[in-house]
Design a protein around this motif. Structure first.
Motif, PDB file in Angstrom:
ATOM      1  N   UNK A 416       0.851  -1.189   0.000  1.00  0.00           N
ATOM      2  CA  UNK A 416       0.000   0.000   0.000  1.00  0.00           C
ATOM      3  C   UNK A 416       0.890   1.245   0.000  1.00  0.00           C
ATOM      4  N   UNK A 417       0.271   2.399   0.240  1.00  0.00           N
ATOM      5  CA  UNK A 417       1.033   3.642   0.255  1.00  0.00           C
ATOM      6  C   UNK A 417       2.199   3.555   1.227  1.00  0.00           C
ATOM      7  N   UNK A 418       3.282   4.170   0.878  1.00  0.00           N
ATOM      8  CA  UNK A 418       4.431   4.132   1.776  1.00  0.00           C
ATOM      9  C   UNK A 418       4.596   5.432   2.540  1.00  0.00           C
ATOM     10  N   UNK A 419       3.688   6.355   2.340  1.00  0.00           N
ATOM     11  CA  UNK A 419       3.836   7.670   2.957  1.00  0.00           C
ATOM     12  C   UNK A 419       4.033   7.625   4.459  1.00  0.00           C
ATOM     13  N   UNK A 424       7.619   8.378   9.255  1.00  0.00           N
ATOM     14  CA  UNK A 424       8.304   7.896  10.455  1.00  0.00           C
ATOM     15  C   UNK A 424       9.804   8.141  10.365  1.00  0.00           C
ATOM     16  N   UNK A 425      10.314   7.987   9.145  1.00  0.00           N
ATOM     17  CA  UNK A 425      11.751   8.210   8.947  1.00  0.00           C
ATOM     18  C   UNK A 425      12.068   9.707   9.032  1.00  0.00           C
ATOM     19  N   UNK A 426      11.195  10.539   8.495  1.00  0.00           N
ATOM     20  CA  UNK A 426      11.419  11.994   8.533  1.00  0.00           C
ATOM     21  C   UNK A 426      11.616  12.467   9.966  1.00  0.00           C
ATOM     22  N   UNK A 427      10.875  11.846  10.894  1.00  0.00           N
ATOM     23  CA  UNK A 427      10.976  12.270  12.297  1.00  0.00           C
ATOM     24  C   UNK A 427      12.375  12.060  12.859  1.00  0.00           C
ATOM     25  N   UNK A 428      13.119  11.173  12.229  1.00  0.00           N
ATOM     26  CA  UNK A 428      14.466  10.884  12.747  1.00  0.00           C
ATOM     27  C   UNK A 428      15.528  11.817  12.155  1.00  0.00           C
TER      28      UNK A 428
ATOM     29  N   UNK B  73      11.382  -8.329   0.223  1.00  0.00           N
ATOM     30  CA  UNK B  73      11.779  -9.122   1.387  1.00  0.00           C
ATOM     31  C   UNK B  73      10.647  -9.651   2.254  1.00  0.00           C
ATOM     32  N   UNK B  74       9.464  -9.046   2.126  1.00  0.00           N
ATOM     33  CA  UNK B  74       8.303  -9.535   2.879  1.00  0.00           C
ATOM     34  C   UNK B  74       7.372 -10.293   1.942  1.00  0.00           C
ATOM     35  N   UNK B  75       7.926 -10.638   0.801  1.00  0.00           N
ATOM     36  CA  UNK B  75       7.112 -11.324  -0.215  1.00  0.00           C
ATOM     37  C   UNK B  75       6.456 -10.335  -1.147  1.00  0.00           C
ATOM     38  N   UNK B  76       6.197 -10.761  -2.336  1.00  0.00           N
ATOM     39  CA  UNK B  76       5.480  -9.922  -3.295  1.00  0.00           C
ATOM     40  C   UNK B  76       6.231  -8.647  -3.600  1.00  0.00           C
ATOM     41  N   UNK B  77       5.489  -7.550  -3.616  1.00  0.00           N
ATOM     42  CA  UNK B  77       6.076  -6.254  -3.984  1.00  0.00           C
ATOM     43  C   UNK B  77       6.305  -5.374  -2.774  1.00  0.00           C
ATOM     44  N   UNK B  78       6.672  -6.006  -1.683  1.00  0.00           N
ATOM     45  CA  UNK B  78       6.883  -5.242  -0.455  1.00  0.00           C
ATOM     46  C   UNK B  78       8.078  -4.317  -0.593  1.00  0.00           C
ATOM     47  N   UNK B  79       7.968  -3.147   0.036  1.00  0.00           N
ATOM     48  CA  UNK B  79       9.099  -2.209   0.149  1.00  0.00           C
ATOM     49  C   UNK B  79       9.145  -1.825   1.624  1.00  0.00           C
ATOM     50  N   UNK B  80      10.257  -2.126   2.264  1.00  0.00           N
ATOM     51  CA  UNK B  80      10.300  -1.963   3.722  1.00  0.00           C
ATOM     52  C   UNK B  80      11.503  -1.161   4.187  1.00  0.00           C
ATOM     53  N   UNK B  81      11.253  -0.332   5.184  1.00  0.00           N
ATOM     54  CA  UNK B  81      12.351   0.340   5.861  1.00  0.00           C
ATOM     55  C   UNK B  81      12.941  -0.627   6.878  1.00  0.00           C
ATOM     56  N   UNK B  82      14.104  -1.178   6.569  1.00  0.00           N
ATOM     57  CA  UNK B  82      14.724  -2.129   7.489  1.00  0.00           C
ATOM     58  C   UNK B  82      15.320  -1.376   8.672  1.00  0.00           C
ATOM     59  N   UNK B  83      15.977  -0.267   8.366  1.00  0.00           N
ATOM     60  CA  UNK B  83      16.547   0.564   9.433  1.00  0.00           C
ATOM     61  C   UNK B  83      16.903   1.926   8.853  1.00  0.00           C
ATOM     62  N   UNK B  84      16.539   2.966   9.567  1.00  0.00           N
ATOM     63  CA  UNK B  84      16.933   4.327   9.161  1.00  0.00           C
ATOM     64  C   UNK B  84      17.331   5.083  10.404  1.00  0.00           C
ATOM     65  N   UNK B 141      12.460   5.798  -2.082  1.00  0.00           N
ATOM     66  CA  UNK B 141      13.718   6.531  -1.855  1.00  0.00           C
ATOM     67  C   UNK B 141      13.547   7.997  -2.222  1.00  0.00           C
ATOM     68  N   UNK B 142      12.794   8.241  -3.278  1.00  0.00           N
ATOM     69  CA  UNK B 142      12.568   9.638  -3.701  1.00  0.00           C
ATOM     70  C   UNK B 142      11.815  10.416  -2.622  1.00  0.00           C
ATOM     71  N   UNK B 143      10.838   9.755  -1.994  1.00  0.00           N
ATOM     72  CA  UNK B 143      10.108  10.419  -0.905  1.00  0.00           C
ATOM     73  C   UNK B 143      11.064  10.764   0.234  1.00  0.00           C
ATOM     74  N   UNK B 144      11.950   9.815   0.541  1.00  0.00           N
ATOM     75  CA  UNK B 144      12.898  10.060   1.631  1.00  0.00           C
ATOM     76  C   UNK B 144      13.811  11.227   1.279  1.00  0.00           C
ATOM     77  N   UNK B 145      14.263  11.251   0.057  1.00  0.00           N
ATOM     78  CA  UNK B 145      15.174  12.323  -0.370  1.00  0.00           C
ATOM     79  C   UNK B 145      14.477  13.674  -0.290  1.00  0.00           C
ATOM     80  N   UNK B 146      13.250  13.705  -0.745  1.00  0.00           N
ATOM     81  CA  UNK B 146      12.510  14.982  -0.698  1.00  0.00           C
ATOM     82  C   UNK B 146      12.296  15.433   0.740  1.00  0.00           C
TER      83      UNK B 146
END
Lengths: 429, 284
Positions: A416-419, A424-428, B73-84, B141-146
């Motif tokens: 689903x959306x990753x927003x 959560x990461x932005x807060x760090x 990594x969680x199966x399918x089309x998962x995208x996960x923050x493992x650690x930030x 990643x683009x969202x994180x960069x922005x």
């Protein structure tokens, strides 16, 4: 000869004094002065730079090679102690086991009273300058000492003394001369780079610094204006006058003690921490009080009718907020008043929505007097049934949803959306 | 000059590791390890090295923020923050530590074996039903960069290091998946920061005999599809990174794109070290 000394030191902006890897030392009895800059990527560089400057000014009995060995032993002793502590981190232990050394630059200056001479040694990108009093040609008469070769470029790879073994980088440069009226400046790389760039103007700017505060204001401004690299800064200004007179009289020594700055800053941090804790405690207490008084208000305002409604009616209906009238809990007057209010509401709703809804008045035959709960409940039976149906439907939908979730777990997930994750990461940051 | 700001405590850098955790990462790679295991080993080592480089003994300087993002990594089309987190937080709380033996100089011309602890941050995972939503991972990643640029406008431009073993694939149209990855990558490379554009470096894990294609400056010199895709989604190597490339024995030209296709294990290690170097030892 008269000597007046001022010395100032500060850390990089966004860091604290305790992180400062620059150090300096002054000893008027030995007539020795030194500065050192610990290389930040090395292992406990600030311990190393502190040992280098203090041992140089104190151990006049030792030759240069012996002095370095003594410094290395002292460093090792201190590090052994730090690493033996029970809360030592894994990365500290790893670097200790790997025998990672500390690295630092160094400049040492000493006066010879009888001979009226001076000598100095420098390794790395810390500098010594001497500006004679009443110079005619600044650039020609300026004395410069460091192990850097021309053209001088400042980078992250200075020459250094190492705290382990003898793989020092580069060779110390030495200079000496007769003592003259003028000022010696010993400084670490960021200030040295600025001093060289600014030329003669730098002298005037340094003269204005009367205190640590003046110095820090200058540093902050110079960094903002890109005149100075954001780095630890240390400077000793040793002014000589009446050199022709015998003896050495230290008329003024105003040298900021780095340990004093550290102690003060740590104490300030502790104060702020305690204040925050106190404020949070007060906030929590206030919130608890508000919660308590809210609960009290609710229990006071809670109608008994609602309680017995819960007994009699369907639990879900009660949750929906339906207020039903039950046997013996309404006085006749109350019933009338409530009925009037409801009629008025119905009228308004009908007018607004334009829907020809039956009003309560129409539902209730005028001859009838609302009396007991059975009658009242019967009157609203239709709406109750509707509500029950609604709730049943909702239940079925909920079950369907959870079934769907279970089946989704068996199939590959579509993200689903990753927003929210990004937030959560932005807060760090 | 673009991409020239130094990492410092005042202006930390930002590295985003995008890690393919699709089912195919379970294939054998080297030394008894599969691709997922070796990738995890290299990334863990890289973060350990960053910790040591930025250590002043008992404290870690927060000169860099790191995100480890897994996809599939969680199966399918998962995208996960493992650690930030900031580097010091990584140092303070690894998932676990492992003891490794190492030979170091004894200071007298000889070698001595010591035991060292290595902190673990990324565990290898590659579920069979894991796909390769590379475009989605790049989008995240683009969202994180922005978000980073919004909060830290004066910091060095962020760097993405994407480690994968295949083409983008979400279970639908592979061509569309590749186009999405290209489109998002280009949009990242066009984001403006005060230090130039964010950088994307890509490494694709190959199979023996590892016919590597790296740092090409023209798509015409690349014969395989994976290489062509990587060319399109990789940044030109900034001038400030070319010295770091040279130090890691990569030959680059002015127009070289920062990628390696069909990478062998040694190249993978060097490439990730190069990508996370912040340029030529640009640590203040």
């Amino acid at each position: 000869m008269k000597v007046s000394i001022k010395g100032f030191i500060t850390c990089k902006s966004a860091e604290q004094y305790i992180d400062c890897a620059d150090n300096y030392a002054v000893d008027k009895s030995s007539h020795r002065f030194s500065v050192s800059d610990g290389v930040s990527k090395s292992f406990f560089p600030k311990v190393w730079s502190e040992i280098l400057v203090t041992q140089f000014v104190e151990r006049t009995d030792l030759k240069e090679n012996e002095l370095i060995k003594v410094c290395q032993e002292e460093w090792q002793k201190r590090i052994d102690k730090i690493v033996s502590l029970p809360d030592t981190k894994w990365f500290t232990k790893s670097q200790y086991n790997r025998k990672d050394p500390a690295l630092a630059t160094f400049v040492g200056l000493q006066f010879f009273e009888k001979e009226k001479k001076w000598s100095a040694s420098a390794l790395g990108d810390s500098f010594l300058f001497f500006v004679p009093m009443g110079y005619k040609d600044y650039q020609k008469e300026l004395v410069k000492l460091s192990s850097k070769v021309e053209p001088i470029e400042f980078d992250n790879f200075p020459d250094y003394l190492t705290s382990i073994g003898d793989s020092h980088k580069g060779r110390p440069k030495e200079k000496s001369g007769n003592l003259k009226n003028g000022t010696f400046y010993l400084m670490t790389d960021a200030l040295a780079e600025w001093f060289i760039k600014d030329g003669e103007n730098a002298i005037g700017k340094i003269k204005v610094w009367k205190s640590q505060a003046d110095f820090e204001i200058f540093i902050t401004q110079a960094i903002e204006e890109n005149q100075l690299t954001n780095d630890d800064c240390a400077i000793l200004c040793i002014e000589l006058f009446e050199v022709e007179k015998t003896g050495i009289d230290y008329s003024k020594i105003q040298v900021t003690d780095l340990n004093y700055l550290i102690t003060n800053q740590e104490a300030e941090k502790e104060k702020i921490k305690l204040k925050k804790l106190e404020e949070e405690k007060i906030k929590l207490e206030k919130e608890e009080e508000i919660q308590k008084s809210k609960k009290l208000e609710i229990s006071q305002n809670e109608s008994p009718i609602t309680k017995s409604l819960a007994d009699i009616t369907n639990e879900d209906l009660a949750k929906e907020g339906l207020i039903l009238k039950v046997k013996g809990f309404f006085s006749g007057k109350e019933k009338e008043e409530n009925k009037k209010t409801e009629l008025a509401k119905e009228k308004i709703n009908t007018e607004v929505e334009g829907i020809d809804k039956p009003t309560l008045e129409q539902q209730v035959p005028s001859s009838e007097e609302p009396s007991d709960s059975e009658t009242t409940v019967a009157k609203n039976q239709n709406s109750e049934n509707d509500k029950k149906e609604e709730l049943e439907t909702e239940k079925i939908e909920e079950e369907a949803k959870s079934e769907k979730k279970e089946s989704e777990n068996l199939e590959p997930k579509v993200q689903p959306k990753v927003d929210s994750k990004a937030k959560n990461i932005f807060d760090k940051f | 000059m673009n991409n020239s700001k130094q990492w410092s405590s005042a202006t930390p850098g930002y590295i985003i590791f995008l890690v393919d955790q699709s089912g195919s990462m379970g294939e054998d790679y080297t030394g008894g390890k599969n691709k997922a295991e070796f990738t995890a080993l290299v990334i863990n080592r890289t973060i350990n090295d960053l910790i040591f480089t930025n250590s002043a003994g008992d404290k870690i300087k927060d000169r860099v923020f790191i995100s480890i993002i897994g996809y599939g990594g969680q199966g399918g089309n998962s995208v996960d923050d493992i650690r930030s987190d900031y580097l010091s937080a990584f140092a303070d709380s690894p998932l676990r530590t492992e003891k490794v033996k190492k030979k170091v100089s004894d200071g007298a011309g000889g070698l001595v074996e010591i035991e060292e602890e290595m902190a673990i941050y990324l565990e290898p995972t590659c579920p069979r039903n894991g796909l390769t939503p590379m475009g989605e991972a790049l989008d995240f990643a683009k969202q994180l960069i922005e978000g980073w640029i919004n909060k830290k406008p004066d910091n060095p431009a962020p760097v993405i290091i994407n480690v994968s073993d295949g083409m983008p694939y979400t279970g639908g149209n592979a061509v569309e998946d590749a186009e999405k990855a290209i489109s998002v990558a280009n949009s990242i490379m066009n984001v403006n920061t005060n230090d130039g554009n964010p950088i994307i470096f890509n490494v694709h894990l190959g199979q023996p005999p590892f016919n590597e294609s790296k740092f090409e400056s023209s798509e015409s010199k690349i014969s395989d599809d994976e290489g062509k895709l990587l060319f399109k989604i990789s940044s030109k190597v900034p001038e400030t990174y070319r010295e770091a490339a040279r130090k890691h024995e990569f030959v680059t030209s002015e127009d070289s794109r920062g990628f390696v296709s069909n990478a062998g294990p040694e190249t993978l290690i060097k490439f990730i070290n190069f990508g996370s170097s912040g340029g030529t030892d640009r640590i203040a």
